[in-house]
Design an enzyme around this catalytic site. Structure first.
Site, short mmCIF file in Angstrom:
data_model
loop_
_atom_site.label_atom_id
_atom_site.label_comp_id
_atom_site.label_asym_id
_atom_site.label_seq_id
_atom_site.Cartn_x
_atom_site.Cartn_y
_atom_site.Cartn_z
N HIS A 1 0.82 -1.20 0.00
CA HIS A 1 0.00 0.00 0.00
C HIS A 1 0.86 1.26 0.00
O HIS A 1 2.02 1.25 0.42
CB HIS A 1 -0.93 0.02 1.21
CG HIS A 1 -0.21 0.03 2.52
ND1 HIS A 1 0.35 1.17 3.06
CD2 HIS A 1 0.07 -0.96 3.40
CE1 HIS A 1 0.93 0.88 4.21
NE2 HIS A 1 0.78 -0.41 4.44
N GLU B 1 2.16 5.00 1.15
CA GLU B 1 2.54 5.51 2.47
C GLU B 1 1.32 6.07 3.21
O GLU B 1 0.46 6.70 2.63
CB GLU B 1 3.58 6.62 2.29
CG GLU B 1 4.05 7.25 3.59
CD GLU B 1 4.82 8.54 3.34
OE1 GLU B 1 6.05 8.51 3.48
OE2 GLU B 1 4.18 9.56 2.98
N GLU C 1 -1.68 -7.18 8.04
CA GLU C 1 -0.39 -7.01 8.71
C GLU C 1 -0.44 -7.69 10.08
O GLU C 1 -1.52 -8.02 10.59
CB GLU C 1 -0.08 -5.51 8.84
CG GLU C 1 1.26 -5.16 9.45
CD GLU C 1 2.45 -5.71 8.68
OE1 GLU C 1 2.74 -6.91 8.86
OE2 GLU C 1 3.09 -4.95 7.94
#
Length: 198
Positions: A8, A10, A83
């Site tokens: 993705h 920042e 994540e």
């Protein structure tokens, strides 16, 4: 099979050095620009399937790059590619963590492979979750498929380690850049890294 691994763009959290796992921060202006550049880089590649994590930063990136109204592309939100859950460290920066969780932070530095984040996920569980996710996708995909996965730095590291045979030890051997993609050619039980962070 071609596997396109996309980190993705920042986020505001990345910009401020925040540990960002299951906590979401909006894309920064630079992150939005990175996604537009990435869309341009990928426009000549026909993608058959797009899998993306459930985090907003991954969804926003996928939405910026691919046409979700296209019936020619299969889209799937996939929890496997989230994540790692940093637990109590999520949303904190390095200085705060090293000061307020000094012993645990030292344990993490000493051997991240056996570490479990306080009230979060263990590295082993995270690695296994992502590994199982990518193996399932490879199993149900065709040899000629071009598959994109829009996810996170940690997630992409695990996929690279798993498919290239590095296992846990190789996790920190890759630097995965925001708003870039890496390409793997996958054939049965072997994979070749074509390029990293394009």
């Amino acid at each position: 099979m071609k596997l396109i691994l996309i980190r993705h763009g920042e986020t505001e959290g990345n910009l401020n050095g925040i540990y960002q796992g299951i906590k979401d921060y909006p894309l920064s202006e630079e992150g939005k620009l990175q996604n537009l550049k990435l869309k341009s880089k990928l426009e000549n590649i026909n993608v058959d399937k797009v899998y993306y994590s459930t985090m907003e930063r991954a969804k926003k990136t996928a939405d910026a790059i691919f046409d979700f109204s296209s019936s020619a592309i299969y889209f799937e939100e996939n929890l496997s590619f989230n994540e790692i859950n940093f637990g109590l460290w999520d949303g904190k920066d390095y200085k705060y963590i090293s000061k307020n969780y000094s012993e645990q932070f030292q344990s993490f530095i000493d051997d991240f492979k056996i570490f479990k984040f306080p009230e979060g996920e263990s590295f082993k569980d995270f690695y296994n979750r992502v590994s199982e996710g990518i193996r399932k996708i490879i199993k149900v995909s065709k040899e000629e498929d071009n598959i994109a996965i829009v996810a996170h730095g940690g997630t992409i590291r695990v996929i690279l380690c798993e498919l290239l045979g590095f296992n846990y030890e190789g996790f920190y051997k890759f630097n995965i850049s925001h708003g870039c993609y890496s390409l793997l050619t996958v054939c049965k039980d072997s994979a070749v890294l074509e390029f990293l962070n394009k």
